[in-house]
Design a protein around this motif. Sequence first.
Motif: not given
Length: 360
Positions: A10-13, A23-26, A5-8, A52-57
């Motif tokens: 912030r600015a990457a669409p 889609a990434a969560p809000a 996993f690689v965290v995307r 993308a949904r797992f990125a915040p964790l």
Amino acid sequence: MPEPFVVRPRAAPAPASASVSRAAPAWDREPVEEAQRAAPRSPRTGLLPDDARFAPLAPHLADPDTTDVFLNGADSLHVDRGRGAEPVEGWRASDDDVRDLAVALVAAGGRHIDDASPAVDVRLPSGVRVHAVLPPVATAGTLVSLRIPRFAQPSLDALERHRTIDAAVRRRLEGIVAQRENILITGAAGSGKTTLLAALLGAAPATDRIVTIEDVAELRIDHPHHVALEARQANLEGAGGIGLARLVREALRMRPDRLVVGECRGEEVRELLGALNTGHDGGAGTLHANGLDDVPARLEALGALAGLDDRALARQAVSAIGWVLHLERAQDGARRLTAAGRLHIDGDRLAIRRESEWPA
């Protein structure tokens, strides 16, 4: 196996081809970026699927000190790095985001969670244990609990380096494995029971065939001949479930050299004792208990759920279990093997004799 996993950024669409479900969560991203900046130099990777949904964790799981992550509804995220569960300041999310995260995590473990099955326990391919509960069972919003394995494949070497055991205790443990004694490992939640069990099984001879039976497969064993059986939940019509009792019967037909029944929380203690009383030496299991002296009462309570009276339970347990090994988690987060004992019968009741000279 999922890709690391690689965290995307912030600015990457999101990619144009991405579906709505990926889609990434809000939720607010500042705590995520702060966690990324504070991440250690050698983070763990690949614990979560590339979604993308797992990125915040992901940044919190990447910290090698993290043992648990708790998501308590939309506005509360806690992380345990060995100092107890500490809140992540500034965490914000929506109820829909958290529910979507829970559904995705459970799906990644091969199970399904919805209003008809609102509480599910799964293990991801990386070894991360996921437990999720949906409202209204969870009154404050969707609850997600993540247990992160400390070692990819636990070994006695690793436990000695982390001071869970010392050299003298290690020699005793190696002797127990070599003598094919049945073992019951006890301790509170998060004390390292599964880790110690996996390390002991990894020390078994390479020619042994190890068959493990668990409600949720957690054991990760460094051994060339390990096969795992996992219980299956019934479908929405109540059909298709396969419980521990049947899996024990199936395992006995697989010619195991070491038969292991995972954690006992209820009437499955009957299956554990039954398995260890079948003449297959060198088996093991784990049990929640606050202390070594509490083990007999804990076994009796679980035996009652399984329809075993105290006398029957005592005879079964003494015949099945050679050693009881007890682990504790210190305030600094260290897990240590603190006591060992042998079960015996006092009158008609089960009792335990603490070995005062062991561990050293």
